[in-house]
Design a protein around this motif. Structure first.
Motif, short mmCIF file in Angstrom:
data_model
loop_
_atom_site.label_atom_id
_atom_site.label_comp_id
_atom_site.label_asym_id
_atom_site.label_seq_id
_atom_site.Cartn_x
_atom_site.Cartn_y
_atom_site.Cartn_z
N LYS A 299 0.83 -1.21 0.00
CA LYS A 299 0.00 0.00 0.00
C LYS A 299 0.87 1.26 0.00
O LYS A 299 0.52 2.27 -0.64
CB LYS A 299 -0.92 -0.01 1.22
N ALA A 300 2.01 1.19 0.69
CA ALA A 300 2.90 2.35 0.78
C ALA A 300 3.83 2.45 -0.42
O ALA A 300 4.59 3.43 -0.53
CB ALA A 300 3.71 2.27 2.07
N GLY A 301 3.79 1.45 -1.32
CA GLY A 301 4.65 1.48 -2.49
C GLY A 301 6.08 1.03 -2.24
O GLY A 301 6.96 1.22 -3.09
N VAL A 302 6.31 0.42 -1.06
CA VAL A 302 7.66 -0.08 -0.75
C VAL A 302 7.99 -1.28 -1.62
O VAL A 302 9.14 -1.47 -2.02
CB VAL A 302 7.76 -0.45 0.75
N ILE A 303 6.97 -2.12 -1.90
CA ILE A 303 7.11 -3.20 -2.86
C ILE A 303 6.16 -2.90 -4.02
O ILE A 303 5.12 -2.25 -3.81
CB ILE A 303 6.82 -4.58 -2.23
N PRO A 304 6.47 -3.36 -5.22
CA PRO A 304 5.70 -2.94 -6.39
C PRO A 304 4.27 -3.45 -6.45
O PRO A 304 3.42 -2.83 -7.10
CB PRO A 304 6.52 -3.49 -7.56
N ALA A 305 3.99 -4.57 -5.80
CA ALA A 305 2.65 -5.14 -5.86
C ALA A 305 2.41 -6.01 -4.63
O ALA A 305 3.36 -6.38 -3.93
CB ALA A 305 2.49 -5.98 -7.14
N ALA A 306 1.16 -6.33 -4.39
CA ALA A 306 0.82 -7.20 -3.27
C ALA A 306 1.42 -8.59 -3.48
O ALA A 306 1.53 -9.07 -4.61
CB ALA A 306 -0.69 -7.30 -3.13
N VAL A 307 1.83 -9.23 -2.39
CA VAL A 307 2.38 -10.58 -2.46
C VAL A 307 1.68 -11.48 -1.44
O VAL A 307 1.18 -11.01 -0.42
CB VAL A 307 3.91 -10.58 -2.20
N ASP A 308 1.66 -12.76 -1.75
CA ASP A 308 1.14 -13.76 -0.83
C ASP A 308 2.34 -14.41 -0.14
O ASP A 308 3.17 -15.05 -0.78
CB ASP A 308 0.34 -14.82 -1.60
N VAL A 309 2.43 -14.26 1.18
CA VAL A 309 3.61 -14.77 1.90
C VAL A 309 3.50 -16.24 2.27
O VAL A 309 4.50 -16.88 2.59
CB VAL A 309 3.88 -13.95 3.19
N ARG A 310 2.28 -16.81 2.22
CA ARG A 310 2.10 -18.18 2.70
C ARG A 310 3.03 -19.20 2.03
O ARG A 310 3.55 -20.08 2.72
CB ARG A 310 0.64 -18.61 2.56
N PRO A 311 3.28 -19.11 0.73
CA PRO A 311 4.18 -20.10 0.12
C PRO A 311 5.61 -20.08 0.68
O PRO A 311 6.36 -21.04 0.46
CB PRO A 311 4.17 -19.71 -1.37
#
Length: 328
Positions: A299-311
């Motif tokens: 949301k803050a733009g620190v990473i380019p897109a949402a990620v799923d951490v579960r894997p």
């Protein structure tokens, strides 16, 4: 003359002894393995010997790194088997680090994660950071802490002058007045308080989960001998943390010898801690906590897109870790 019963009994005993001699002996955990561990200066390579727990049945090769991001890279490059970090560095590897797995959770202090200001500063609240030069360590708990603190006052990075610095450079910048506030963690913050009379504006309590993770090379977890060594190593680590809780002065002296930082600073950190360090299995709460951090960064733009951490996570070691866990 021995009776038939005595002879029969003797034969049984001799036969049992012969079978026992021929049977394969149980190997010590990880015997024959060299476990490659990523750590930090003043880390587990000093803690385990101080606690009397370094007599492993396998060899341990330690490699020191400056940050958790470098440990994730080393695992992905097959350079080490296991290393610890906060829950944040793996987020940046999500979706592109198939060899990295988060296999254990470590709960640790969050009071050593602080926002510091000079003693005479007019900054008294998070809202007072508006327009100020604020130092932080990019892609770490410091970064996330600052985002959370600003949000409490309905501020964003656009409302401050953010200055990304390494912990060492941050200490120097704070000391010469190049930044108005400093979001930092661990012993560097305690050094600033002791040497520069820095004032604690606030801590990470209630803003940070206190979750750290032990990331492992998936290939090491799939190898029976290396997995056994990892389980034994984590068990020793939990015992070492308990030892440190009960022997704070000896622990502080060992840390001081390893890093050159005065023991009094480590004792202050120990005294002010939010809780004891505890190691245990993967939990749904830990996964959810990391996902919240990832969502906040997206949301803050620190990473380019949402990620799923579960894997990123694995429960491969859970059954073993539950036997050494004291997490509630």
């Amino acid at each position: 003359m021995a009776s038939i019963i005595d002879v029969s009994r003797r034969g049984v005993l001799l036969g049992a002894a012969a079978l026992a001699a021929c049977a394969p002996r149980a190997k010590s955990p990880g015997a024959g393995v060299t476990l490659r561990v990523g750590t930090y200066k003043g880390g587990v390579q000093n803690l385990l010997p101080a606690a009397g727990l370094a007599d492993t049945p396998y060899k341990v090769a330690y490699s020191e790194f400056a940050g958790g991001n470098l440990i994730t890279e080393a695992i992905s490059a097959r350079a080490i088997d296991i290393g610890s970090m906060s829950e944040i560095p793996p987020i940046f590897a999500a979706g592109k680090a198939p060899l990295l797995r988060l296999a254990a959770v470590q709960r640790a202090d969050v009071n050593s994660q602080v926002v510091l200001v000079p003693d005479g500063s007019a900054i008294r609240t998070g809202a007072d950071l508006k327009g100020r030069r604020v130092g932080f360590v990019k892609a770490t708990t410091s970064h996330y802490f600052l985002i959370r603190l600003l949000a409490e006052s309905r501020l964003t990075f656009a409302d401050i002058q953010p200055v990304a610095l390494s912990p060492q450079d941050g200490l120097a910048a704070f000391g010469r007045g190049a930044i108005d506030a400093w979001v930092i963690y661990g012993v560097q913050g305690n050094i600033a308080r002791a040497r520069l009379n820095a004032r604690v504006l606030t801590t990470g309590l209630g803003r940070l989960s206190g979750n750290f993770v032990h990331a492992a090379l998936s290939e090491a977890l799939d190898d029976a001998a290396r997995r056994a060594a990892i389980v034994d190593y984590l068990g020793r680590l939990q015992k070492a943390y308990q030892w440190g809780e009960a022997n704070a002065e000896t622990w502080a002296a060992a840390q001081s010898k390893a890093t050159g930082v005065p023991a009094e600073i480590y004792l202050q950190q120990h005294k002010e801690r939010s809780g004891p360090t505890q190691l245990g299995p993967v939990t749904e709460e830990a996964i959810a906590s990391q996902q919240q951090v990832a969502d906040t960064f997206a949301k803050a733009g620190v990473i380019p897109a949402a990620v799923d951490v579960r894997p990123l996570w694995t429960t491969t070691l859970d059954a073993d870790l539950k036997s050494i866990s004291f997490l509630q």
